[in-house]
Write a protein that holds these residues in place. Structure first.
Motif, PDB file in Angstrom:
ATOM      1  N   ASN A  26      13.228  -0.317  -4.400  1.00  0.00           N
ATOM      2  CA  ASN A  26      12.037   0.457  -4.753  1.00  0.00           C
ATOM      3  C   ASN A  26      12.140   1.148  -6.107  1.00  0.00           C
ATOM      4  O   ASN A  26      11.596   2.234  -6.298  1.00  0.00           O
ATOM      5  CB  ASN A  26      11.705   1.465  -3.649  1.00  0.00           C
ATOM      6  N   LEU A  39      10.889  -5.581  -5.159  1.00  0.00           N
ATOM      7  CA  LEU A  39      10.087  -5.729  -3.942  1.00  0.00           C
ATOM      8  C   LEU A  39      10.917  -6.055  -2.715  1.00  0.00           C
ATOM      9  O   LEU A  39      10.473  -5.848  -1.596  1.00  0.00           O
ATOM     10  CB  LEU A  39       9.020  -6.812  -4.129  1.00  0.00           C
ATOM     11  N   TRP A  44      11.292  -9.722  -7.060  1.00  0.00           N
ATOM     12  CA  TRP A  44      10.776  -8.775  -8.037  1.00  0.00           C
ATOM     13  C   TRP A  44       9.378  -9.202  -8.448  1.00  0.00           C
ATOM     14  O   TRP A  44       9.012 -10.372  -8.351  1.00  0.00           O
ATOM     15  CB  TRP A  44      11.648  -8.745  -9.290  1.00  0.00           C
ATOM     16  N   CYS A 109       8.718   2.476  -7.070  1.00  0.00           N
ATOM     17  CA  CYS A 109       7.641   1.618  -6.599  1.00  0.00           C
ATOM     18  C   CYS A 109       7.842   1.387  -5.103  1.00  0.00           C
ATOM     19  O   CYS A 109       8.929   1.636  -4.578  1.00  0.00           O
ATOM     20  CB  CYS A 109       7.612   0.285  -7.340  1.00  0.00           C
ATOM     21  N   GLN A 111       6.072  -1.082  -1.619  1.00  0.00           N
ATOM     22  CA  GLN A 111       5.039  -1.812  -0.909  1.00  0.00           C
ATOM     23  C   GLN A 111       4.659  -0.940   0.275  1.00  0.00           C
ATOM     24  O   GLN A 111       5.533  -0.525   1.040  1.00  0.00           O
ATOM     25  CB  GLN A 111       5.555  -3.167  -0.444  1.00  0.00           C
ATOM     26  N   ILE A 120       0.902  -2.459  -3.567  1.00  0.00           N
ATOM     27  CA  ILE A 120       2.145  -2.116  -4.241  1.00  0.00           C
ATOM     28  C   ILE A 120       1.819  -0.895  -5.081  1.00  0.00           C
ATOM     29  O   ILE A 120       0.861  -0.904  -5.866  1.00  0.00           O
ATOM     30  CB  ILE A 120       2.665  -3.265  -5.126  1.00  0.00           C
TER      31      ILE A 120
END
Length: 154
Positions: A26, A39, A44, A109, A111, A120
């Motif tokens: 993340n 991800l 990625w 980041c 999901q 995302i």
């Protein structure tokens, strides 16, 4: 915005085509206008401002000879930018993630689900400014939800 899906078989390089790969879950790594979002353990999303026509062939050349899958996903998602003093509150109204700056800040980041829609989420800077990447089929609905939720926040 150019979006390229990247899957690699280990061992993972720290850089691919001169672009850093985040190896921590993340997290985001950046080089100029290119951001790479972690991800999954071997997945990625490489995003670049504008068309970036050379990005896909650069990645393909750099991954030649490796077990890799590289796909242009630019047409699959819309990027919605959200920023300002209440951006975090707006996202928190529809998202279960802890978005407190000590937990989720620039360079993070995830999901997740926002207003029952898979997205995302990428925090771009400290202002805070976020990019919400959502499948095109959900984009209008999510944009309408964000407008309604923003009005509710004042």
């Amino acid at each position: 915005m150019r979006q390229i899906g990247l899957r690699l078989h280990p061992p993972f390089p720290a850089y691919l085509a001169g672009i850093p790969l985040p190896l921590t879950p993340n997290r985001v790594a950046a080089a100029g206008t290119v951001r790479v979002l972690w991800l999954g353990p071997n997945e990625w999303l490489v995003v670049a401002e504008g068309e970036a026509p050379d990005l896909l062939p650069r990645l393909e050349r750099a991954a030649a000879g490796r077990r890799a899958a590289i796909n242009d996903l630019s047409s699959s998602r819309v990027v919605i930018g959200i920023g300002g003093d209440r951006a975090r509150d707006l996202l928190a109204a529809g998202c279960g993630l802890d978005l407190h700056p000590r937990v989720f800040g620039p360079g993070h980041c995830a999901q997740t689900v926002l207003a029952r829609v898979p997205v995302i989420l990428d925090q771009v800077d400290t202002s805070p400014h976020y990019h919400v990447l959502v499948r095109r089929s959900y984009a209008r609905w999510l944009a309408d939800w964000l407008i309604d939720a923003a009005e509710g926040l004042g």
